[in-house]
Design a protein around this motif. Sequence first.
Motif, PDB file in Angstrom:
ATOM      1  N   ALA A 115       4.403  12.316   7.276  1.00  0.00           N
ATOM      2  CA  ALA A 115       4.806  11.183   8.007  1.00  0.00           C
ATOM      3  C   ALA A 115       5.294  10.928   9.548  1.00  0.00           C
ATOM      4  O   ALA A 115       4.734  10.194  10.085  1.00  0.00           O
ATOM      5  CB  ALA A 115       5.925  11.281   7.285  1.00  0.00           C
ATOM      6  N   LEU A 116       5.175  12.773  10.187  1.00  0.00           N
ATOM      7  CA  LEU A 116       5.293  12.194  11.943  1.00  0.00           C
ATOM      8  C   LEU A 116       4.337  11.470  12.079  1.00  0.00           C
ATOM      9  O   LEU A 116       3.927  10.640  13.266  1.00  0.00           O
ATOM     10  CB  LEU A 116       6.058  13.681  11.912  1.00  0.00           C
ATOM     11  CG  LEU A 116       5.616  14.073  14.138  1.00  0.00           C
ATOM     12  CD1 LEU A 116       6.356  12.732  14.342  1.00  0.00           C
ATOM     13  CD2 LEU A 116       5.645  14.930  14.285  1.00  0.00           C
ATOM     14  N   LEU A 174       1.156  -1.032   0.148  1.00  0.00           N
ATOM     15  CA  LEU A 174      -0.503   0.305   0.232  1.00  0.00           C
ATOM     16  C   LEU A 174       0.672   1.695   0.249  1.00  0.00           C
ATOM     17  O   LEU A 174       0.519   2.182  -0.589  1.00  0.00           O
ATOM     18  CB  LEU A 174      -0.706   0.104   1.104  1.00  0.00           C
ATOM     19  CG  LEU A 174      -1.567   1.435   1.932  1.00  0.00           C
ATOM     20  CD1 LEU A 174      -2.652   1.554   0.197  1.00  0.00           C
ATOM     21  CD2 LEU A 174      -2.431   1.194   2.748  1.00  0.00           C
ATOM     22  N   VAL A 175       2.076   1.126   0.752  1.00  0.00           N
ATOM     23  CA  VAL A 175       2.375   2.724   0.567  1.00  0.00           C
ATOM     24  C   VAL A 175       3.943   2.803  -0.204  1.00  0.00           C
ATOM     25  O   VAL A 175       3.501   4.014  -0.999  1.00  0.00           O
ATOM     26  CB  VAL A 175       3.392   2.494   2.261  1.00  0.00           C
ATOM     27  CG1 VAL A 175       4.903   3.225   2.295  1.00  0.00           C
ATOM     28  CG2 VAL A 175       3.261   2.645   3.538  1.00  0.00           C
ATOM     29  N   THR A 176       3.789   1.736  -0.857  1.00  0.00           N
ATOM     30  CA  THR A 176       5.236   1.660  -1.896  1.00  0.00           C
ATOM     31  C   THR A 176       3.749   2.677  -2.990  1.00  0.00           C
ATOM     32  O   THR A 176       4.134   3.252  -4.438  1.00  0.00           O
ATOM     33  CB  THR A 176       5.644   0.706  -2.361  1.00  0.00           C
ATOM     34  OG1 THR A 176       5.671  -0.710  -2.066  1.00  0.00           O
ATOM     35  CG2 THR A 176       7.131   0.634  -1.134  1.00  0.00           C
ATOM     36  N   GLY A 177       2.728   1.264  -2.775  1.00  0.00           N
ATOM     37  CA  GLY A 177       1.601   1.992  -4.594  1.00  0.00           C
ATOM     38  C   GLY A 177       1.549   3.077  -4.484  1.00  0.00           C
ATOM     39  O   GLY A 177       1.747   4.351  -5.268  1.00  0.00           O
ATOM     40  N   ILE A 178       1.598   4.176  -3.298  1.00  0.00           N
ATOM     41  CA  ILE A 178       0.774   5.654  -3.351  1.00  0.00           C
ATOM     42  C   ILE A 178       2.107   6.556  -3.567  1.00  0.00           C
ATOM     43  O   ILE A 178       2.224   7.326  -4.163  1.00  0.00           O
ATOM     44  CB  ILE A 178       0.807   5.578  -1.627  1.00  0.00           C
ATOM     45  CG1 ILE A 178      -0.396   5.310  -1.212  1.00  0.00           C
ATOM     46  CG2 ILE A 178       0.331   7.470  -1.902  1.00  0.00           C
ATOM     47  CD1 ILE A 178      -1.614   5.190  -0.212  1.00  0.00           C
ATOM     48  N   MET A 179       3.535   5.615  -3.283  1.00  0.00           N
ATOM     49  CA  MET A 179       4.746   6.412  -3.515  1.00  0.00           C
ATOM     50  C   MET A 179       4.836   6.252  -4.762  1.00  0.00           C
ATOM     51  O   MET A 179       5.324   7.104  -6.054  1.00  0.00           O
ATOM     52  CB  MET A 179       5.502   5.853  -2.370  1.00  0.00           C
ATOM     53  CG  MET A 179       5.454   5.860  -1.345  1.00  0.00           C
ATOM     54  SD  MET A 179       6.944   5.172  -0.421  1.00  0.00           S
ATOM     55  CE  MET A 179       8.511   6.140  -1.509  1.00  0.00           C
ATOM     56  N   ALA A 180       4.133   5.231  -5.964  1.00  0.00           N
ATOM     57  CA  ALA A 180       4.799   5.391  -6.964  1.00  0.00           C
ATOM     58  C   ALA A 180       4.128   5.867  -8.309  1.00  0.00           C
ATOM     59  O   ALA A 180       4.423   6.839  -8.827  1.00  0.00           O
ATOM     60  CB  ALA A 180       4.525   3.807  -7.785  1.00  0.00           C
ATOM     61  N   VAL A 181       2.555   6.241  -7.635  1.00  0.00           N
ATOM     62  CA  VAL A 181       1.448   7.131  -8.304  1.00  0.00           C
ATOM     63  C   VAL A 181       2.284   8.421  -7.766  1.00  0.00           C
ATOM     64  O   VAL A 181       2.246   8.767  -8.701  1.00  0.00           O
ATOM     65  CB  VAL A 181       0.427   6.655  -7.545  1.00  0.00           C
ATOM     66  CG1 VAL A 181      -0.490   7.818  -8.446  1.00  0.00           C
ATOM     67  CG2 VAL A 181      -0.375   5.403  -7.980  1.00  0.00           C
ATOM     68  N   GLY A 182       2.611   8.622  -6.446  1.00  0.00           N
ATOM     69  CA  GLY A 182       3.022   9.874  -6.335  1.00  0.00           C
ATOM     70  C   GLY A 182       3.696  10.483  -7.135  1.00  0.00           C
ATOM     71  O   GLY A 182       3.985  11.604  -7.336  1.00  0.00           O
ATOM     72  N   LEU A 189       2.145   9.630   2.221  1.00  0.00           N
ATOM     73  CA  LEU A 189       1.769  10.103   1.470  1.00  0.00           C
ATOM     74  C   LEU A 189       3.104  11.242   2.210  1.00  0.00           C
ATOM     75  O   LEU A 189       3.561  12.679   0.989  1.00  0.00           O
ATOM     76  CB  LEU A 189       0.191  10.690   1.990  1.00  0.00           C
ATOM     77  CG  LEU A 189      -0.455  10.860   1.399  1.00  0.00           C
ATOM     78  CD1 LEU A 189      -1.608  11.166   2.219  1.00  0.00           C
ATOM     79  CD2 LEU A 189      -0.415  10.391  -0.467  1.00  0.00           C
ATOM     80  N   GLY A 190       3.343  11.104   3.582  1.00  0.00           N
ATOM     81  CA  GLY A 190       4.599  11.723   3.654  1.00  0.00           C
ATOM     82  C   GLY A 190       6.183  11.514   3.126  1.00  0.00           C
ATOM     83  O   GLY A 190       6.855  12.289   3.154  1.00  0.00           O
ATOM     84  N   VAL A 191       6.007  10.270   2.979  1.00  0.00           N
ATOM     85  CA  VAL A 191       7.907   9.907   2.641  1.00  0.00           C
ATOM     86  C   VAL A 191       8.005   9.960   0.665  1.00  0.00           C
ATOM     87  O   VAL A 191       9.189  10.086   0.837  1.00  0.00           O
ATOM     88  CB  VAL A 191       8.230   8.473   2.679  1.00  0.00           C
ATOM     89  CG1 VAL A 191       8.402   8.715   4.871  1.00  0.00           C
ATOM     90  CG2 VAL A 191       7.291   7.752   2.572  1.00  0.00           C
ATOM     91  N   THR A 192       6.421   9.959   0.618  1.00  0.00           N
ATOM     92  CA  THR A 192       6.474   9.674  -0.788  1.00  0.00           C
ATOM     93  C   THR A 192       7.712  11.050  -2.044  1.00  0.00           C
ATOM     94  O   THR A 192       8.332  10.599  -2.625  1.00  0.00           O
ATOM     95  CB  THR A 192       5.531   9.762  -1.935  1.00  0.00           C
ATOM     96  OG1 THR A 192       3.907   8.793  -1.153  1.00  0.00           O
ATOM     97  CG2 THR A 192       5.464  10.584  -3.064  1.00  0.00           C
ATOM     98  N   TYR A 193       7.950  12.251  -1.247  1.00  0.00           N
ATOM     99  CA  TYR A 193       8.155  13.093  -1.930  1.00  0.00           C
ATOM    100  C   TYR A 193      10.138  13.113  -1.017  1.00  0.00           C
ATOM    101  O   TYR A 193      10.447  14.316  -1.555  1.00  0.00           O
ATOM    102  CB  TYR A 193       8.130  14.217  -2.674  1.00  0.00           C
ATOM    103  CG  TYR A 193       6.231  14.851  -3.548  1.00  0.00           C
ATOM    104  CD1 TYR A 193       6.495  14.440  -4.310  1.00  0.00           C
ATOM    105  CD2 TYR A 193       5.415  14.352  -2.365  1.00  0.00           C
ATOM    106  CE1 TYR A 193       5.540  13.265  -5.286  1.00  0.00           C
ATOM    107  CE2 TYR A 193       4.479  14.172  -3.242  1.00  0.00           C
ATOM    108  CZ  TYR A 193       4.000  13.531  -4.417  1.00  0.00           C
ATOM    109  OH  TYR A 193       3.344  13.321  -5.117  1.00  0.00           O
TER     110      TYR A 193
END
Length: 412
Positions: free
Chosen positions: A276-277, A244-252, A300-304
Amino acid sequence: MNDADRQRLFTASCIALTVTAMTFAIRAGILTQLSETFDLNDQQLGWINAMAFLGFPVATMLGGLLYNALGAKRLIVLAFAGHLIGLALTIGASGFWTLLISSFCIGFANGSVEAGCNPLVADLYEDNKTTMLNRFHVWFPGGIVVGALASLGVTRLGFGWQTQIAIMFVPTIIYGILILRQRFPERHHIKLSTASNVVGVATPLFVFLAVCMSLSATTELGTQQWIERMLGASGASPMLIMALVTGIMAVGRFFAGPLIERLNPIGVLWASSALALTGVYLMSQVSGAMVYPCAVLFALGVTYFWPTTVGLVAEKVPESGAFGMSLIAGIGMLAVSAWNPVIGAWIDSARVAAQASATNPTEIERLAGQATLESMAIFPAVLLLLYGALYAWQRRLADFARVKPTGARRHG
């Protein structure tokens, strides 16, 4: 070079980066099995993880220095050999030391992929570098999704950790065959002075961003690497959370360009730190299905974090050149390497402390994981303060630049 050859090389690069990402995801998914098979405590697991994160920057820095002499093909062939050797050594491991060596080999292979493929993609798409490099880097979080789901599926089918490692031979052999059979483009990179690059990184802003990168990389990769140990008893599936986390990161990251262009990058990093916090802290307080929405906030926090920090170096410290971007990435991975044994020790200590109040082994593991996540929250908390200070300083400089001195108005 024709379009078909260009596409084959780009595809091979994406598959190689996918293998890199799968090693992170699958290693995170088998930590408990490695602990049980070889009777390892979490601090020892931390050292094994650390070797993978250490091998990465070693290869990245050496590859950056040797790229002009060796070229992309030799570096990616080196990555291919490193992946084959590292995976084989892992499957045949007999204990702590062989796992340590195999993890370093895989980490070195992963770093060689970065060192060879980044400039290769830039050469393949000279008129569209930024877009294609972004699309290339989508395959790191994308590959973690693949690895996490593969780890989850193989585990549920009852296969051991060796099978999960063996799965990675398939994409490794595919990218190796594509690379070995393919013609490569000529290199067109400008050879900058190494001395001028070194002077370029010796600036307060670069040092500041290097400190921030060490914290943001540990927030992102440190948490994900230990996700199975920290959330295994939470009532949620750690591998589904990772997917879930990395899927959101990929899209972001795929759609990062317009966002970064419209918003201040430092403001984006400050907001990322806050998210992230919030995500890490909430994950330390909840269990069961409530872990999933908290993981979304973390994602959403770590994506960028990673791409925006590298971009700031390119934008704000341009005299550092490609060396600066390689160095900032290497610093991030070195920090994760250094913190891995510490995180493992935190889990061990938290487990001992939890025994006083827990009533069963599952509750001990849940409390230990939650306590460790609370400790992990210190990294984004410090980032929140640092990026807030940097944003305030940037605004002050901008306001100062807009105000003309009184003397200039009198005599102008």
